[in-house]
Design an enzyme around this catalytic site. Structure first.
Site, PDB file in Angstrom:
ATOM      1  N   GLU A  37       0.864  -1.176   0.000  1.00  0.00           N
ATOM      2  CA  GLU A  37       0.000   0.000   0.000  1.00  0.00           C
ATOM      3  C   GLU A  37       0.904   1.230   0.000  1.00  0.00           C
ATOM      4  O   GLU A  37       1.801   1.336   0.841  1.00  0.00           O
ATOM      5  CB  GLU A  37      -0.883  -0.016   1.259  1.00  0.00           C
ATOM      6  CG  GLU A  37      -1.957   1.043   1.264  1.00  0.00           C
ATOM      7  CD  GLU A  37      -2.847   0.957   2.490  1.00  0.00           C
ATOM      8  OE1 GLU A  37      -3.641   1.889   2.707  1.00  0.00           O
ATOM      9  OE2 GLU A  37      -2.738  -0.032   3.256  1.00  0.00           O
ATOM     10  N   ARG A 266       4.845 -12.722  10.097  1.00  0.00           N
ATOM     11  CA  ARG A 266       5.530 -11.471   9.765  1.00  0.00           C
ATOM     12  C   ARG A 266       6.826 -11.380  10.556  1.00  0.00           C
ATOM     13  O   ARG A 266       7.025 -12.100  11.539  1.00  0.00           O
ATOM     14  CB  ARG A 266       4.630 -10.271  10.066  1.00  0.00           C
ATOM     15  CG  ARG A 266       4.295 -10.116  11.536  1.00  0.00           C
ATOM     16  CD  ARG A 266       3.333  -8.955  11.767  1.00  0.00           C
ATOM     17  NE  ARG A 266       3.960  -7.683  11.465  1.00  0.00           N
ATOM     18  CZ  ARG A 266       3.304  -6.525  11.396  1.00  0.00           C
ATOM     19  NH1 ARG A 266       2.004  -6.494  11.562  1.00  0.00           N
ATOM     20  NH2 ARG A 266       3.943  -5.398  11.141  1.00  0.00           N
ATOM     21  N   LYS A 276       3.607   0.804  10.020  1.00  0.00           N
ATOM     22  CA  LYS A 276       3.785   2.014   9.222  1.00  0.00           C
ATOM     23  C   LYS A 276       3.103   3.215   9.878  1.00  0.00           C
ATOM     24  O   LYS A 276       3.581   4.340   9.770  1.00  0.00           O
ATOM     25  CB  LYS A 276       3.257   1.798   7.798  1.00  0.00           C
ATOM     26  CG  LYS A 276       4.288   1.243   6.843  1.00  0.00           C
ATOM     27  CD  LYS A 276       3.909   1.435   5.393  1.00  0.00           C
ATOM     28  CE  LYS A 276       2.845   0.484   4.941  1.00  0.00           C
ATOM     29  NZ  LYS A 276       2.632   0.527   3.471  1.00  0.00           N
TER      30      LYS A 276
END
Length: 556
Positions: A37, A266, A276
């Site tokens: 993204e 992750r 983020k």
């Protein structure tokens, strides 16, 4: 290719699945994708996903798409789009064909939303945000059906068209999938698949005022691109049910070999934030100098600090791919860069805390030239020339007037060897009014040049130095962990775990060979650590060096 890039790829559960799919004939070619993204810079966690998706495509002679998940224009920026492309390329990977965007498929996504409405599987809901949360229920309590859930398909089509034309306000209504409000999986309780946003989009401009949600967009984009293995992190495990539901209910995606989603754990790295949103907060509040601050875990920050693409790829290879969540020791990342730089970084001398040394019996008015190896174990890297003269700089921490036997550096009345040069002996010193040593007066032995002096004298200490008249002034930025706690993510605010000493700036001198140091070129400053010239602030007029990593793990 670096020596660090192993030819042997350890197996993992995803590669086992791919092997089975190819063997059974379910797929004949592997097609993966990396779908960031564009709402921030990529970080070391994304590097793991990049290495996995692009690495699999490369190893199986397949293809990997770079596709921007650009469905949230309010938080996206073309600067992020450009930085992500730069990061993927810098890491050593090339995507298949053109860069793709989810926005490329907005017309198709709209048509698929219409198809769900026509099938009675989606409806326009006018509950506000608070009401929607209330109706959704909890993990222990089932949700309640929206009062708009049974609106006839024809009416929903008309309402959705009014949404598309901008005839409703933001937040006034949304298109929801009609699935199951009693599902044990929250993501299946009639999730929103389209919402109204009057926002300019960096790719489509002002064409749209309705934007699809990630869970609706992602699976359809994968299917359009014929992705065979859609690999994502474990937090999307429950969402796989929605991924399959959307494709199961659209006519175009009924093939038995259509895309499937697979999840892996992750990356969680010590002393590091991987959110983020939280990283953006650090940037916005100017707690760091930007997304590429060398203390940031972003790929841009790591690159600016001096980490190499090969060392990051090696790190991602070593940590492996599993479904098990764990906190990886940051020392593993440091070890990867140390191993590479120890092998390839040219050596140089820099004095970070300079103190003047005057060699009183040195006979020459002008400096002499000493040849020194560029790398102690690589003759093919050649030699460099060092000026040596009457006045030098050494590090203030390398001198004591009195010291015990453990201090193997310069002590008053005792000898020490200067790296690549002579043995010197401290005779006396000057001090300022505060009692700080300002100048050390020494004598030298002219017969001790080189590593193996003819007299066989054994001098235990070796220190680095820089000749004064040819020295170049330099700024040294010593970077440490940005956080004081191994897992900063568990704290309510980052402020309570920010390391006040994450950056220490020193002003010193470097050997003349470093005057034109290129940005991101690694050097081992002997006895100090691995450094590189800063890509933003360093120039021939102002040398700025970033500490990449100390010679050994001093933080632990």
């Amino acid at each position: 290719m670096s020596h660090m890039d192993s030819e042997v790829r350890p197996s993992n559960f995803i590669r086992n699945i791919i092997d089975e799919d190819l063997e059974s004939g379910k797929h004949t070619q592997v097609q993966t994708r990396f779908p960031p993204e564009p709402n921030g810079y990529l970080h070391i966690g994304h590097a793991k996903s990049i290495c996995l998706n692009f690495g699999i495509a490369k190893d199986y002679q397949g293809q990997c798409n770079l596709r921007f998940d650009d469905t949230n224009p309010e938080k996206e920026d073309i600067d992020y789009v450009n930085s992500i492309q730069q990061d993927v390329s810098w890491l050593g990977f090339q995507w298949s064909g053109d860069v793709r965007y989810s926005s490329n498929y907005f017309d198709q996504l709209h048509a698929y939303a219409v198809e769900l409405i026509e099938k009675g599987l989606a409806y326009v809901c006018f509950l506000n945000g608070e009401q929607t949360r209330e109706y959704r229920g909890t993990l222990k309590e089932p949700g309640k059906n929206s009062p708009y859930r049974d609106t006839p398909a024809a009416e929903n089509l008309a309402l959705f068209e009014k949404m598309r034309k901008g005839e409703f306000k933001e937040g006034e209504c949304a298109l929801r999938a009609k699935i199951d409000m009693a599902s044990p999986f929250m993501c299946m309780r009639d999730p929103i698949i389209y919402r109204i946003r009057f926002a300019h989009h960096h790719q489509t401009g002002d064409k749209w005022c309705i934007y699809p949600m990630y869970d609706f967009t992602h699976c359809i984009s994968d299917a359009i691109e014929n992705i065979t293995h859609s690999i994502c992190t474990l937090e999307f495990q429950d969402n796989r049910r929605l991924y399959d539901w959307v494709l199961d209910n659209l006519n175009d995606f009924q093939a038995p070999n259509r895309t499937r989603q697979y999840e892996f754990s992750r990356l969680n790295l010590e002393y590091t934030l991987m959110s983020k949103r939280k990283l953006n907060d650090l940037v916005t509040r100017k707690l760091v100098t930007g997304w590429d601050d060398p203390r940031m875990p972003t790929i841009a920050g790591l690159r600016r600090r001096g980490y190499t693409a090969a060392s990051i790829r090696e790190f991602c290879l070593r940590i492996g791919v599993t479904k098990q969540d764990n906190l990886v020791e940051v020392g593993m990342l440091d070890a990867c860069i140390r191993e590479e730089l120890n092998e390839y970084a040219p050596r140089a001398m820099a004095v970070l805390r300079p103190i003047k040394v005057i060699i009183e019996n040195y006979p020459n008015a002008t400096p002499e030239i000493i040849n020194a190896a560029v790398h102690p174990n690589k003759e093919d890297m050649g030699t460099r020339q060092l000026a040596f003269g009457r006045e030098l700089f050494i590090d203030a921490e390398d001198f004591k007037e009195e010291a015990n036997k453990q201090f193997k550096r310069l002590v008053m009345g005792k000898e020490v060897r200067l790296r690549n040069a002579y043995v010197i002996k401290a005779e006396r010193c000057d001090k300022d009014e505060q009692g700080n040593v300002t100048t050390i007066y020494c004598t030298y032995d002219a017969d001790t040049l080189g590593k193996n002096p003819a007299d066989g004298r054994k001098v235990k200490g070796v220190i680095h130095w820089v000749e004064a008249s040819t020295a170049v002034a330099a700024e040294f930025r010593l970077y440490d962990r940005l956080f004081t706690e191994t897992n900063p993510a568990v704290f309510e605010t980052v402020d309570e775990v920010l390391n006040p000493n994450s950056l220490v700036v020193l002003h010193g001198v470097a050997e003349a060979n470093l005057k034109h140091a290129k940005a991101e070129q690694a050097y081992q400053f002997e006895r100090e650590g691995y450094f590189c010239a800063d890509s933003k602030d360093s120039s021939s007029d102002r040398l700025v060096f970033n500490l990449t990593v100390p010679l050994r793990d001093s933080f632990a």
